[in-house]
Design a protein around this motif. Structure first.
Motif, PDB file in Angstrom:
ATOM      1  N   HIS A 101       0.860  -1.180   0.000  1.00 42.36           N
ATOM      2  CA  HIS A 101       0.000   0.000   0.000  1.00 42.36           C
ATOM      3  C   HIS A 101       0.896   1.229   0.000  1.00 42.36           C
ATOM      4  CE1 HIS A 101      -3.428   2.614   0.784  1.00 42.36           C
ATOM      5  NE2 HIS A 101      -2.655   3.242   1.658  1.00 42.36           N
ATOM      6  N   GLY A 102       0.778   2.027  -1.071  1.00 40.68           N
ATOM      7  CA  GLY A 102       1.578   3.241  -1.140  1.00 40.68           C
ATOM      8  C   GLY A 102       1.844   3.637  -2.572  1.00 40.68           C
ATOM      9  N   PRO A 103       2.689   4.666  -2.785  1.00 40.03           N
ATOM     10  CA  PRO A 103       3.026   5.127  -4.134  1.00 40.03           C
ATOM     11  C   PRO A 103       3.726   4.025  -4.929  1.00 40.03           C
ATOM     12  CG  PRO A 103       3.706   6.722  -2.471  1.00 40.03           C
ATOM     13  CD  PRO A 103       3.341   5.474  -1.737  1.00 40.03           C
ATOM     14  N   ILE A 104       3.411   3.930  -6.217  1.00 38.91           N
ATOM     15  CA  ILE A 104       3.964   2.825  -7.006  1.00 38.91           C
ATOM     16  C   ILE A 104       5.473   2.944  -7.170  1.00 38.91           C
ATOM     17  CG2 ILE A 104       1.796   2.388  -8.227  1.00 38.91           C
ATOM     18  CD1 ILE A 104       3.023   3.789 -10.671  1.00 38.91           C
ATOM     19  N   ASN A 105       6.031   4.166  -7.026  1.00 40.79           N
ATOM     20  CA  ASN A 105       7.484   4.290  -7.157  1.00 40.79           C
ATOM     21  C   ASN A 105       8.218   3.759  -5.923  1.00 40.79           C
ATOM     22  OD1 ASN A 105       6.894   6.315  -5.347  1.00 40.79           O
ATOM     23  ND2 ASN A 105       7.860   7.976  -6.528  1.00 40.79           N
ATOM     24  N   MET A 106       7.461   3.360  -4.897  1.00 38.22           N
ATOM     25  CA  MET A 106       8.067   2.756  -3.707  1.00 38.22           C
ATOM     26  C   MET A 106       7.688   1.282  -3.575  1.00 38.22           C
ATOM     27  SD  MET A 106       7.503   5.856  -0.952  1.00 38.22           S
ATOM     28  CE  MET A 106       8.377   4.964   0.333  1.00 38.22           C
ATOM     29  N   ALA A 107       7.058   0.725  -4.610  1.00 40.22           N
ATOM     30  CA  ALA A 107       6.619  -0.670  -4.565  1.00 40.22           C
ATOM     31  C   ALA A 107       7.820  -1.615  -4.565  1.00 40.22           C
ATOM     32  CB  ALA A 107       5.721  -0.971  -5.754  1.00 40.22           C
ATOM     33  N   PRO A 108       7.703  -2.787  -3.943  1.00 35.17           N
ATOM     34  CA  PRO A 108       8.810  -3.753  -3.927  1.00 35.17           C
ATOM     35  C   PRO A 108       9.090  -4.307  -5.319  1.00 35.17           C
ATOM     36  CG  PRO A 108       6.808  -4.737  -3.027  1.00 35.17           C
ATOM     37  CD  PRO A 108       6.517  -3.283  -3.205  1.00 35.17           C
ATOM     38  N   ASP A 109      10.277  -4.860  -5.482  1.00 36.34           N
ATOM     39  CA  ASP A 109      10.700  -5.400  -6.776  1.00 36.34           C
ATOM     40  C   ASP A 109       9.737  -6.481  -7.285  1.00 36.34           C
ATOM     41  OD1 ASP A 109      12.861  -3.724  -6.646  1.00 36.34           O
ATOM     42  OD2 ASP A 109      14.301  -5.289  -6.086  1.00 36.34           O
ATOM     43  N   ALA A 110       9.102  -7.205  -6.362  1.00 35.67           N
ATOM     44  CA  ALA A 110       8.187  -8.280  -6.766  1.00 35.67           C
ATOM     45  C   ALA A 110       7.015  -7.762  -7.594  1.00 35.67           C
ATOM     46  CB  ALA A 110       7.663  -9.010  -5.529  1.00 35.67           C
ATOM     47  N   LEU A 111       6.743  -6.465  -7.488  1.00 39.04           N
ATOM     48  CA  LEU A 111       5.628  -5.873  -8.235  1.00 39.04           C
ATOM     49  C   LEU A 111       6.094  -5.128  -9.490  1.00 39.04           C
ATOM     50  CD1 LEU A 111       3.344  -4.519  -5.359  1.00 39.04           C
ATOM     51  CD2 LEU A 111       3.110  -6.640  -6.654  1.00 39.04           C
ATOM     52  N   ASP A 112       7.358  -5.306  -9.876  1.00 36.06           N
ATOM     53  CA  ASP A 112       7.885  -4.601 -11.053  1.00 36.06           C
ATOM     54  C   ASP A 112       7.041  -4.863 -12.297  1.00 36.06           C
ATOM     55  OD1 ASP A 112       9.910  -3.381  -9.711  1.00 36.06           O
ATOM     56  OD2 ASP A 112      11.524  -4.658 -10.480  1.00 36.06           O
ATOM     57  N   GLY A 113       6.612  -6.111 -12.481  1.00 38.58           N
ATOM     58  CA  GLY A 113       5.821  -6.447 -13.659  1.00 38.58           C
ATOM     59  C   GLY A 113       4.525  -5.664 -13.711  1.00 38.58           C
ATOM     60  N   LEU A 114       3.812  -5.636 -12.587  1.00 42.30           N
ATOM     61  CA  LEU A 114       2.546  -4.909 -12.530  1.00 42.30           C
ATOM     62  C   LEU A 114       2.757  -3.415 -12.702  1.00 42.30           C
ATOM     63  CD1 LEU A 114      -0.489  -4.776 -12.044  1.00 42.30           C
ATOM     64  CD2 LEU A 114      -0.020  -4.732  -9.575  1.00 42.30           C
ATOM     65  N   ILE A 115       3.775  -2.868 -12.045  1.00 44.41           N
ATOM     66  CA  ILE A 115       4.024  -1.429 -12.133  1.00 44.41           C
ATOM     67  C   ILE A 115       4.347  -1.030 -13.576  1.00 44.41           C
ATOM     68  CG2 ILE A 115       5.450   0.477 -11.326  1.00 44.41           C
ATOM     69  CD1 ILE A 115       3.497  -0.906  -9.245  1.00 44.41           C
ATOM     70  N   ASN A 116       5.166  -1.811 -14.247  1.00 48.71           N
ATOM     71  CA  ASN A 116       5.489  -1.506 -15.644  1.00 48.71           C
ATOM     72  C   ASN A 116       4.282  -1.682 -16.552  1.00 48.71           C
ATOM     73  OD1 ASN A 116       8.564  -0.936 -16.312  1.00 48.71           O
ATOM     74  ND2 ASN A 116       8.507  -2.344 -14.565  1.00 48.71           N
ATOM     75  N   CYS A 117       3.416  -2.631 -16.212  1.00 51.93           N
ATOM     76  CA  CYS A 117       2.164  -2.816 -16.951  1.00 51.93           C
ATOM     77  C   CYS A 117       1.260  -1.592 -16.782  1.00 51.93           C
ATOM     78  CB  CYS A 117       1.471  -4.083 -16.455  1.00 51.93           C
ATOM     79  SG  CYS A 117      -0.137  -4.389 -17.192  1.00 51.93           S
ATOM     80  N   ILE A 118       1.158  -1.090 -15.556  1.00 59.60           N
ATOM     81  CA  ILE A 118       0.347   0.115 -15.288  1.00 59.60           C
ATOM     82  C   ILE A 118       0.882   1.296 -16.087  1.00 59.60           C
ATOM     83  CG2 ILE A 118      -0.236   1.830 -13.524  1.00 59.60           C
ATOM     84  CD1 ILE A 118      -0.322  -0.530 -11.501  1.00 59.60           C
ATOM     85  N   LYS A 119       2.194   1.510 -16.047  1.00 56.93           N
ATOM     86  CA  LYS A 119       2.798   2.643 -16.760  1.00 56.93           C
ATOM     87  C   LYS A 119       2.576   2.527 -18.264  1.00 56.93           C
ATOM     88  CE  LYS A 119       6.401   3.577 -13.304  1.00 56.93           C
ATOM     89  NZ  LYS A 119       7.862   3.529 -13.019  1.00 56.93           N
ATOM     90  N   ALA A 120       2.733   1.310 -18.803  1.00 61.59           N
ATOM     91  CA  ALA A 120       2.538   1.120 -20.242  1.00 61.59           C
ATOM     92  C   ALA A 120       1.086   1.366 -20.640  1.00 61.59           C
ATOM     93  CB  ALA A 120       2.962  -0.295 -20.634  1.00 61.59           C
ATOM     94  N   THR A 121       0.156   0.956 -19.764  1.00 63.12           N
ATOM     95  CA  THR A 121      -1.267   1.173 -20.041  1.00 63.12           C
ATOM     96  C   THR A 121      -1.597   2.660 -20.041  1.00 63.12           C
ATOM     97  OG1 THR A 121      -1.820  -0.967 -19.053  1.00 63.12           O
ATOM     98  CG2 THR A 121      -3.612   0.624 -19.295  1.00 63.12           C
TER      99      THR A 121
END
Length: 320
Positions: free
Chosen positions: A64-84
């Motif tokens: 829970h928090g800003p996506i730029n502070m998300a753990p490495d395990a969520l890199d795939g989802l974060i990059n998916c969000i940014k690409a979307t």
């Protein structure tokens, strides 16, 4: 599209996705053999998007928090969000993305792909934009590349489908139409598997013992063809036999373990027509084929009694 329109809506946007199971063809599918995956509607993901000032925030079980502070395990989802968001031409700010999941992670049920698909759908709903199947699969596979290294693509394809999917890498997919109702039970071992690690392990074995491992992969491919015929000819006995034979080859590949083997043994002892692991293995779930609905209930009770962490009975319905 209007950026103002995409960022000032007062209404919560929603995206949902069900789960999936690999019926047969695990690991061999990565090396060019076919696999059959089936939609698993009993567990799934709901993603909700609201306008909240500031950095994009994620609210989920894991973070829970800003996506730029998300753990490495969520890199795939974060990059998916940014690409979307790039695809939609939406600024990367002022969003709260909430994820509600009933899919246990690390169990071979496609949780990473389901999350990505639900989030993509919610962002397109937020932007009030149409989402094509091609775009959905393209964006979701960004997340899958992080989760699995070299994903086959079968997870995202099946999660967006209502029918069993016949999948071969680099070939057109095919929707299978079962000619009977097939009663399955999925039992969770209670231990997480690591699909990426398992895929890498099989790849390593293929390099060290190519003839032996390739023979197992080829055999899984042959069995998968038999399983397709069983679904299309309404042969429960044949399908059960293919599940058992596939499990034998998966054990030879080193991706089963004592906990999975115990649940598989119990299911077979209690009359399952066939049983095997589903997904990457070394943890995760098994799938067993029951004779009918009453037998399905019996198997559920027995598997719970022998230590299954969770059990889901479901029916793959006949299709015309």
């Amino acid at each position: 599209m209007s950026v103002e329109k995409a960022t000032t809506s007062e209404q919560t946007a929603v995206g949902i996705a069900h789960s999936k199971l690999i019926l047969i063809g695990e690991h061999a599918v990565v090396h060019g053999q076919p696999a059959i995956a089936i939609p698993f509607p009993l567990v799934g993901i709901e993603a909700l998007v609201d306008n909240v000032p500031g950095a994009i925030k994620l609210d989920s079980t894991f973070f829970h928090g800003p996506i730029n502070m998300a753990p490495d395990a969520l890199d795939g989802l974060i990059n998916c969000i940014k690409a979307t968001l790039d695809h939609l031409e939406i600024p990367k700010r002022d969003l709260l993305i909430r994820i509600k999941s009933s899919i246990p992670p690390g169990k071979g049920l496609g949780s990473s792909a389901s999350v990505a698909i639900a989030v993509i759908r919610s962002l397109f709903d937020h932007a009030d934009e149409e989402l094509s199947e091609e775009t959905l699969l393209m964006l979701a596979n960004i997340s899958e590349t992080y989760a699995h290294g070299a994903p086959s693509g079968i997870d995202t394809l099946t999660i967006t489908s209502e029918s069993p999917v016949w999948y071969e890498k680099d070939l057109p997919f095919y929707f299978i139409k079962p000619k009977s109702d097939f009663h399955f039970i999925v039992a969770d071992s209670g231990r997480k598997g690591d699909t990426r690690l398992a895929v890498e392990s099989v790849a390593g074995l293929l390099k060290s013992a190519p003839r032996k491992i390739q023979a197992s992969l080829d055999r899984i491919g042959e069995i998968t063809h038999q399983a397709r015929r069983a679904l299309e000819k309404a042969s429960k006995q044949l399908l059960g036999k293919t599940l058992n034979e596939a499990q034998k080859e998966l054990e030879a590949l080193g991706v089963s373990d004592a906990g999975l083997n115990r649940l598989i043994y119990v299911a077979r002892q209690e009359g399952a027509l066939g049983a095997k692991l589903t997904g990457g293995g070394n943890g995760g779930c098994i799938i067993a084929l029951a004779r009918n609905e009453a037998h399905s209930r019996h198997l559920c009770e027995k598997l719970k009694g022998f230590g299954a962490h969770a059990v889901w009975p479901f029916v793959l319905r006949k299709q015309r």
